[in-house]
Scaffold this motif. Structure first.
Motif, PDB file in Angstrom:
ATOM      1  N   LYS A 187      -1.071  -4.218  -3.627  1.00 54.75           N
ATOM      2  CA  LYS A 187      -0.669  -2.935  -3.351  1.00 54.75           C
ATOM      3  C   LYS A 187      -1.671  -2.142  -2.853  1.00 54.75           C
ATOM      4  O   LYS A 187      -2.782  -2.508  -2.525  1.00 54.75           O
ATOM      5  CB  LYS A 187      -0.259  -2.153  -4.770  1.00 54.75           C
ATOM      6  CG  LYS A 187       0.699  -2.778  -5.581  1.00 54.75           C
ATOM      7  CD  LYS A 187       1.228  -1.990  -6.705  1.00 54.75           C
ATOM      8  CE  LYS A 187       2.610  -2.558  -7.366  1.00 54.75           C
ATOM      9  NZ  LYS A 187       3.354  -1.453  -8.315  1.00 54.75           N
TER      10      LYS A 187
ATOM     11  N   THR B  41      -0.152   2.860  -4.663  1.00 54.60           N
ATOM     12  CA  THR B  41       1.019   3.268  -4.068  1.00 54.60           C
ATOM     13  C   THR B  41       1.605   1.941  -3.226  1.00 54.60           C
ATOM     14  O   THR B  41       0.744   0.953  -2.965  1.00 54.60           O
ATOM     15  CB  THR B  41       0.824   4.419  -3.096  1.00 54.60           C
ATOM     16  OG1 THR B  41       1.935   4.570  -2.503  1.00 54.60           O
ATOM     17  CG2 THR B  41      -0.050   4.263  -1.826  1.00 54.60           C
ATOM     18  N   ASP B  42       2.953   1.931  -3.200  1.00 49.03           N
ATOM     19  CA  ASP B  42       3.520   1.052  -2.022  1.00 49.03           C
ATOM     20  C   ASP B  42       3.901   1.671  -0.879  1.00 49.03           C
ATOM     21  O   ASP B  42       4.233   0.870   0.215  1.00 49.03           O
ATOM     22  CB  ASP B  42       4.837   0.631  -2.738  1.00 49.03           C
ATOM     23  CG  ASP B  42       4.861  -0.038  -4.234  1.00 49.03           C
ATOM     24  OD1 ASP B  42       3.614  -1.003  -4.073  1.00 49.03           O
ATOM     25  OD2 ASP B  42       5.441   0.095  -4.964  1.00 49.03           O
TER      26      ASP B  42
ATOM     27  N   PRO C 280       4.086  10.554   2.293  1.00 50.14           N
ATOM     28  CA  PRO C 280       4.806  10.705   1.155  1.00 50.14           C
ATOM     29  C   PRO C 280       5.768  11.967   0.862  1.00 50.14           C
ATOM     30  O   PRO C 280       5.231  12.987   1.270  1.00 50.14           O
ATOM     31  CB  PRO C 280       3.773  10.510   0.019  1.00 50.14           C
ATOM     32  CG  PRO C 280       2.524  10.928   0.677  1.00 50.14           C
ATOM     33  CD  PRO C 280       2.740  10.593   2.256  1.00 50.14           C
TER      34      PRO C 280
ATOM     35  N   ASP D 252       7.957  10.418  -4.015  1.00 42.96           N
ATOM     36  CA  ASP D 252       7.343   9.299  -4.051  1.00 42.96           C
ATOM     37  C   ASP D 252       6.060   9.416  -5.289  1.00 42.96           C
ATOM     38  O   ASP D 252       5.085  10.090  -4.977  1.00 42.96           O
ATOM     39  CB  ASP D 252       6.445   8.930  -2.785  1.00 42.96           C
ATOM     40  CG  ASP D 252       7.521   8.737  -1.554  1.00 42.96           C
ATOM     41  OD1 ASP D 252       8.701   7.671  -1.940  1.00 42.96           O
ATOM     42  OD2 ASP D 252       7.449   9.136  -0.404  1.00 42.96           O
ATOM     43  N   GLU D 253       6.051   8.626  -6.131  1.00 40.90           N
ATOM     44  CA  GLU D 253       4.940   8.643  -7.172  1.00 40.90           C
ATOM     45  C   GLU D 253       3.940   7.802  -6.712  1.00 40.90           C
ATOM     46  O   GLU D 253       3.970   6.572  -6.356  1.00 40.90           O
ATOM     47  CB  GLU D 253       5.630   8.227  -8.371  1.00 40.90           C
ATOM     48  CG  GLU D 253       6.551   9.471  -9.296  1.00 40.90           C
ATOM     49  CD  GLU D 253       7.038   8.888 -10.762  1.00 40.90           C
ATOM     50  OE1 GLU D 253       7.407   9.922 -11.499  1.00 40.90           O
ATOM     51  OE2 GLU D 253       6.891   7.880 -10.890  1.00 40.90           O
ATOM     52  N   ALA D 254       2.618   8.385  -6.999  1.00 43.59           N
ATOM     53  CA  ALA D 254       1.568   7.318  -6.985  1.00 43.59           C
ATOM     54  C   ALA D 254       1.103   7.117  -8.212  1.00 43.59           C
ATOM     55  O   ALA D 254       1.151   8.162  -9.102  1.00 43.59           O
ATOM     56  CB  ALA D 254       0.559   7.994  -6.077  1.00 43.59           C
ATOM     57  N   THR D 255       0.467   6.121  -8.646  1.00 47.82           N
ATOM     58  CA  THR D 255      -0.137   5.802  -9.941  1.00 47.82           C
ATOM     59  C   THR D 255      -1.538   6.129 -10.017  1.00 47.82           C
ATOM     60  O   THR D 255      -2.310   5.710  -8.936  1.00 47.82           O
ATOM     61  CB  THR D 255       0.089   4.193 -10.296  1.00 47.82           C
ATOM     62  OG1 THR D 255       1.349   4.121 -10.495  1.00 47.82           O
ATOM     63  CG2 THR D 255      -0.747   3.921 -11.592  1.00 47.82           C
TER      64      THR D 255
ATOM     65  N   THR E  11       1.241   8.889 -13.435  1.00 44.55           N
ATOM     66  CA  THR E  11       1.607   9.129 -11.975  1.00 44.55           C
ATOM     67  C   THR E  11       1.696  10.565 -11.650  1.00 44.55           C
ATOM     68  O   THR E  11       1.574  11.357 -12.462  1.00 44.55           O
ATOM     69  CB  THR E  11       3.168   8.427 -12.044  1.00 44.55           C
ATOM     70  OG1 THR E  11       4.120   9.336 -12.790  1.00 44.55           O
ATOM     71  CG2 THR E  11       3.348   7.105 -12.337  1.00 44.55           C
TER      72      THR E  11
ATOM     73  N   ARG F 205       3.169  13.284  -8.465  1.00 42.86           N
ATOM     74  CA  ARG F 205       4.118  13.381  -7.288  1.00 42.86           C
ATOM     75  C   ARG F 205       3.303  14.561  -6.084  1.00 42.86           C
ATOM     76  O   ARG F 205       3.853  15.030  -5.345  1.00 42.86           O
ATOM     77  CB  ARG F 205       5.260  13.840  -7.686  1.00 42.86           C
ATOM     78  CG  ARG F 205       6.218  12.647  -8.140  1.00 42.86           C
ATOM     79  CD  ARG F 205       7.583  13.026  -8.524  1.00 42.86           C
ATOM     80  NE  ARG F 205       7.847  14.132  -9.394  1.00 42.86           N
ATOM     81  CZ  ARG F 205       8.822  15.059  -9.103  1.00 42.86           C
ATOM     82  NH1 ARG F 205       9.323  15.042  -7.876  1.00 42.86           N
ATOM     83  NH2 ARG F 205       8.577  15.994 -10.163  1.00 42.86           N
TER      84      ARG F 205
END
Length: 415
Positions: free
Chosen positions: A48, A73-74, A80, A84-87, A103, A105
């Protein structure tokens, strides 16, 4: 005094460095001992995309230097959105394991989710931004228990050195004025129909109570910034407390022409002033102490340089003896002895991003590495190097895409 300089050697198609032969660097009859530098260490390798969870110059490391805050993120080649959630996670720098925490947003590729370690508990508490129930907020979390200690009804853009205060700005307004620095969603009132709002600007947050005080409105700076056309609006971005916490630096900008004014103010809202004469503008920055700060600006209105400015004295000094006459992301080491900075890929035809280290005493400069950025990483989803120092000053974290994906890296220094 016998002094040697060791330069990093790590040669590949994507990455190359200066000559590895030990050499002595002399500048103005002073011999400078530069540190040994490790090869770049990739923090996470799980297929990722990863980036440090804050802007350049912000500490990403726990006080004991065991952990670093990183976003996963993907998303690769677009802005974003609020969907789109990022970890947000921790990298254990001893085991290199990635531990997901939560996560968010409210994030972007340039500044992550503005995660800061809090000096009130620098090995366990962080604050970061999120979008919750339609509003941008900041969340204080214990990274070891993953307990959310407090939710503050305002996003943060800078945190004071003592961890008790923060600066909040309008990230929804940023989304329409500088899209890659704003957040998706309607988390704040953009006030897009008001050129210079009287009720929006620089807010000082009390992290204990969550209360916010407007200390400088956009209306307050109207007479300090260039005139803007009828269809333009002013916005604030890029805030930073001085090292002692007594002052705040930020940039006032406008669309459509993005004119820029570098400003400082005391934390109580007094002492509002411009840093530079007309036409010097400003771009990137770091405080050396409470009186001196570096701003990359158009020195004498002619050439972008790393300029050291002494507040209240109108005293300016170009850093780097002519070698750093470009717009880089300069940031000072915790002991104030060094400045690390970088270049954009656009600076040369090879699309190389370079990292430079400068000795503050002599202004001697050394290259720490050069990293090729693929053509696909441009515009809103570009990857700037964005260096940041560790608390002990013996590590430098940075982002890069030289491997073909966006990743967070570490250089270890031995003085």
């Amino acid at each position: 005094m016998k002094s040697l300089i060791f330069i990093l050697l790590a040669c590949s198609i994507a990455f190359s460095c200066a000559d590895s032969e030990p050499i002595a660097e002399k500048n103005n009859k002073n011999t400078v001992l530069f540190p040994e530098v490790s090869a770049p260490i990739q923090l996470v390798d799980n297929g990722k995309e990863h980036l440090y969870a804050s802007y350049y110059g912000i500490n990403s490391f726990s006080a004991n230097q065991r952990y670093a805050t990183v976003l996963e993120t993907d998303i690769v080649d677009r802005l974003p959105t609020e969907d789109d959630e990022a970890t947000l996670g921790l990298v254990d720098l001893e085991t290199m394991d990635f531990k997901p925490l939560t996560t968010t947003r409210a994030w972007n590729f340039q500044q992550g989710c503005m995660a800061h370690w809090l000096a009130t508990s620098p090995d366990s508490l962080i604050i970061y931004n999120d979008l919750r129930e339609g509003a941008f907020v900041s969340v204080i979390m214990n990274v070891h228990t993953q307990e959310e200690i407090k939710t503050i009804p305002h996003p943060v853009s800078a945190v004071s050195p003592d961890g008790t205060k923060a600066i909040s700005i309008n990230f929804s307004r940023l989304r329409i004025t500088r899209s890659d620095y704003g957040y998706g969603g309607e988390g704040q009132d953009k006030k897009e129909d008001v050129q210079f709002p009287e009720d929006d600007g620089l807010f000082l947050l009390d992290l204990a109570t969550g209360e916010a005080e407007l200390i400088v409105s956009m209306a307050d700076v109207k007479d300090l910034v260039p005139e803007i056309p009828e269809d333009g609006i002013e916005y604030f971005n890029h805030t930073l407390f001085s090292r002692g916490g007594s002052k705040i630096f930020w940039l006032a900008r406008a669309i459509p022409n993005r004119n820029t004014t570098s400003l400082i103010v005391n934390i109580d809202g007094t002492g509002l002033q411009r840093c530079f004469p007309d036409d010097w503008a400003g771009s990137h920055f770091d405080w050396l102490n409470d009186e001196e700060l570096m701003v990359t600006s158009s020195y004498e209105g002619k050439q972008y340089s790393h300029v050291l400015y002494t507040t209240g004295k109108q005293d300016y000094k170009r850093l780097g003896n002519g070698l750093l006459d470009f717009d880089g992301h300069g940031t000072f080491s915790p002991d104030e002895k060094w400045m690390v900075t970088d270049t954009y890929a656009r600076e040369n035809k090879f699309r190389e991003q370079k990292i430079y280290l400068m000795d503050m005493k002599t202004n001697a400069v050394r290259t720490l590495g050069q990293f090729v950025t693929p053509e696909s990483f441009r515009g809103y989803w570009r990857c700037d190097i964005h260096c940041r120092w560790s608390p002990n000053g013996d590590m430098i974290g940075f982002n890069s895409v030289h491997s073909g994906s966006r990743q967070a890296y570490l250089l270890k220094l031995k003085f």
